[in-house]
Design an enzyme around this catalytic site. Structure first.
Site, mmCIF file in Angstrom:
data_model
loop_
_atom_site.group_PDB
_atom_site.id
_atom_site.type_symbol
_atom_site.label_atom_id
_atom_site.label_comp_id
_atom_site.label_asym_id
_atom_site.label_seq_id
_atom_site.Cartn_x
_atom_site.Cartn_y
_atom_site.Cartn_z
ATOM 1 C CB ALA A 97 -0.915 0.017 1.222
ATOM 2 C CE1 TYR A 119 3.422 6.259 -7.215
ATOM 3 C CE2 TYR A 119 4.973 6.223 -9.045
ATOM 4 C CZ TYR A 119 4.199 5.557 -8.131
ATOM 5 O OH TYR A 119 4.207 4.184 -8.090
ATOM 6 C CE LYS A 121 6.407 3.441 -4.634
ATOM 7 N NZ LYS A 121 5.376 2.668 -3.892
#
Length: 349
Positions: free
Chosen positions: A83, A155, A159
């Site tokens: 997740a 994004y 990460k």
């Protein structure tokens, strides 16, 4: 067989990880943010081949809150932390992406350590490896890290910083907890439900004609079922402890090459797939007025080739041919009449 927690089991990669674990004989727990999604999740898994009475427990836990995580990991041998906030078409701030990703990783790692979990496998991304670098002629490897100071999108930044935080935690507070990461390139493959990866959106847009010209960038691609298989190998193989693994099925492909595969394999059903490529300057200009193109601006004109040699060598991982994956992706999307997920923090990678 092991007791394994998969975070975000309703997401695209998470659901296939649950299926792979069940198929291997493990008992599985998975987290969702709301139990209102349990029936949908179980239906998705049954579409993927899971038995109605499969040993699966669905629990509630949210990456932005502490509640539920100790209970979720208690008694587990391993955790697959899948997740994370996902890439969306609408602009998102750095903080909106980075904070839940980083804090969520640390919540799961702390709970896993305190519960005596043996190993956590973290779903990271090629976004933590291949962005913010000058052009190069050699493939990216697990030794590379994305340069978060190079003006990358939120994004990829999320990460990268989440994975960095995970490795720092293991080094300073892990107390024997093992970590491995899986860093997929563009994830394709059969769709079980409406939550799926941005790479699948690329295929969908080509199929439905909403992308009349191919964008000019090259990326690796990998089948979601092979990503799940690599998670299981990273969970069980002693050689995986302390290692990163790029998941990609082969050399990178330009979008025009993906379009060519779709036309060859699908025939008339690929009539709307573009036959021409948009110039980079035109795509950059268009991205100023089309928010859905903004996350791709950093990719335009670039070839983000990467190698999975390490996973093949250390874990004997053998992904399927990318042309088969692209064709099966299209078949699945056409059958499901899938739609892109709405903006938000989805529990996918």
């Amino acid at each position: 067989m092991a007791e394994v927690l998969v975070t975000g089991g309703s997401g695209y990669i998470g659901s296939w990880c649950v299926l792979a674990l069940l198929d291997a004989g493990h008992s599985v727990r998975t987290t969702v943010r709301s139990l209102s999604r349990e029936a949908e999740l179980r239906a998705m898994l049954q579409r993927g081949g899971a038995a109605p009475d499969a040993p699966l427990q669905v629990l509630t836990a949210d990456l932005t809150q502490d509640a539920g995580w100790q209970e979720a990991v208690q008694g587990c041998d391993a955790v697959l932390h899948v997740a994370s906030p996902t890439l969306t078409t609408a602009p998102r701030s750095d903080e909106a992406m980075v904070t839940p990703a980083r804090e969520g990783v640390l919540r799961v790692l702390r709970a896993s350590r305190d519960a005596g979990v043996r190993r956590v496998v973290l779903t990271s991304a090629i976004g933590a490896i291949a962005y913010g670098h000058p052009d190069r002629d050699t493939p990216f490897t697990e030794d590379d890290w994305t340069n978060v100071d190079a003006g990358i999108e939120p994004y990829q930044k999320s990460k990268t910083l989440a994975e960095r935080a995970a490795w720092d935690f293991i080094a300073t507070q892990g107390d024997g907890l093992e970590l491995a990461t899986v860093n997929p390139t563009g994830v394709l493959g059969p769709v079980l439900g409406p939550d799926f990866s941005p790479s699948l959106g690329l295929i969908q847009h080509m199929l439905d004609g909403s992308m009349p010209l191919s964008l000019k960038f090259a990326s690796g691609y990998v089948d979601v079922r092979d990503v799940a298989d690599l998670h299981l190998r990273a969970m069980t193989d002693p050689a995986a402890a302390g290692q990163r693994f790029i998941a990609t099925s082969g050399r990178s492909l330009w979008v025009r090459e993906v379009a060519g595969i779709l036309r060859r394999r699908l025939g008339k059903r690929a009539d709307r797939v573009p036959t021409r490529e948009m110039p980079v300057w035109a795509a950059r200009t268009l991205s100023l007025v089309k928010p859905e193109l903004r996350p791709l601006r950093a990719l335009l004109g670039k070839d983000l080739d990467a190698t999975s040699e390490k996973a093949r060598r250390l874990l004997n991982w053998q992904p399927r041919p990318v042309e088969d994956t692209i064709a099966e992706t299209a078949e699945s999307l056409l059958a499901l009449d899938a739609h892109l997920p709405a903006d938000g923090v989805n529990e996918t990678a």
